[in-house]
Design an enzyme around this catalytic site. Structure first.
Site, short mmCIF file in Angstrom:
data_model
loop_
_atom_site.label_atom_id
_atom_site.label_comp_id
_atom_site.label_asym_id
_atom_site.label_seq_id
_atom_site.Cartn_x
_atom_site.Cartn_y
_atom_site.Cartn_z
N HIS A 158 -37.96 67.72 -6.90
CA HIS A 158 -36.73 66.92 -6.77
C HIS A 158 -35.49 67.80 -6.60
CE1 HIS A 158 -37.44 67.98 -10.92
NE2 HIS A 158 -36.16 67.81 -11.17
N HIS A 183 -42.42 94.07 4.93
CA HIS A 183 -43.23 94.89 4.03
C HIS A 183 -44.33 94.14 3.30
CE1 HIS A 183 -40.23 98.49 3.57
NE2 HIS A 183 -40.44 98.16 4.83
N ARG A 194 -48.55 101.44 6.73
CA ARG A 194 -48.76 101.78 5.31
C ARG A 194 -48.73 100.56 4.40
NH1 ARG A 194 -43.31 102.49 6.23
NH2 ARG A 194 -41.88 102.13 4.48
C1 RB5 Z 1 -36.01 71.46 -12.34
O1 RB5 Z 1 -34.96 71.11 -13.20
C2 RB5 Z 1 -36.14 72.97 -12.27
O2 RB5 Z 1 -36.56 73.48 -13.49
C3 RB5 Z 1 -37.09 73.36 -11.18
O3 RB5 Z 1 -36.68 72.84 -9.97
C4 RB5 Z 1 -37.21 74.86 -10.92
O4 RB5 Z 1 -35.96 75.45 -10.78
C5 RB5 Z 1 -38.08 75.62 -11.83
O5 RB5 Z 1 -38.29 76.84 -11.64
#
Ligand code: RB5
Length: 142
Positions: free
Chosen positions: A8, A97, A131
Site C-alpha cells: 500500500h 556490478h 570480474r
Molecule cells: C508500511 O508502513 C511500511 O512498513 C512498508 O511499506 C515498508 O516500508 C517496510 O519496509
C-alpha cells in the site's frame, strides 16, 4: 517484460512507474497491490520473485514505504537480486556490478521524477560481467 509490485505504501509510486513505462511502450505486468488498503509487502515480493524465476530475462520494479522490507523478501529467492536504491547512481551501479534484476524503490522517500530517472538508468544499463560474474554467481545459496 517488466513486472511491478508494491504494498500500500508503494502503491502510488508503482502506479506512476506503470503509467510511465506503458507510455514508453514497455511491456509491463502489474502484480499488485491495486489500492492503498493496508497489506503486507512480502505477499507482492514473493509474487514478483516467482514471476522472474519463471521468466529470467524479465526485470522487476518493487516499491514499499522504504524499499527495505520488499527487497528483503525478494532477496530470499534464488536468482533474485533486488537492489534497494536511493539514487540514479545506485540504480546504475547495481546493474553494472551486481546484475540486479529488481529495482526496489521507496514510495515515501523518492519522488516521481527521480524514480523515473532511476528506472530509466536501471533498464538501460548492462551488466559488466568479467570480474563481477563469479561474484554474482556466489550470491545464491545452493
Ligand atoms: C508500511 O508502513 C511500511 O512498513 C512498508 O511499506 C515498508 O516500508 C517496510 O519496509
Amino acid at each position: 517484460m517488466i513486472y511491478l509490485a508494491s504494498d500500500h505504501a508503494g502503491f502510488t509510486l508503482k502506479e506512476e512507474m506503470r503509467k510511465y513505462l506503458a507510455e514508453k511502450g514497455e511491456a509491463v505486468e502489474d502484480l499488485g497491490t491495486h489500492s492503498e488498503e493496508s497489506t503486507d509487502y512480502a505477499i507482492y515480493a514473493h509474487k514478483l520473485a516467482e514471476a522472474i524465476q519463471k521468466n529470467p530475462e524479465a526485470k522487476g520494479i518493487a516499491v514499499c514505504g522504504s524499499g527495505l522490507g520488499i527487497s528483503m523478501a525478494l532477496n530470499r529467492h534464488n536468482g533474485i537480486r533486488a537492489a534497494r536504491s536511493m539514487s540514479v547512481e545506485d540504480a546504475e551501479m547495481t546493474r553494472r556490478h551486481n546484475d540486479a534484476n529488481v529495482l526496489a524503490l521507496s514510495g515515501r522517500q523518492t519522488d516521481t521524477e527521480t524514480a523515473k530517472q532511476m528506472v530509466d538508468k536501471f533498464l538501460t544499463t548492462e551488466f559488466e560481467g568479467g570480474r563481477h560474474e563469479a561474484r554474482v554467481k556466489n550470491i545464491d545459496l545452493k
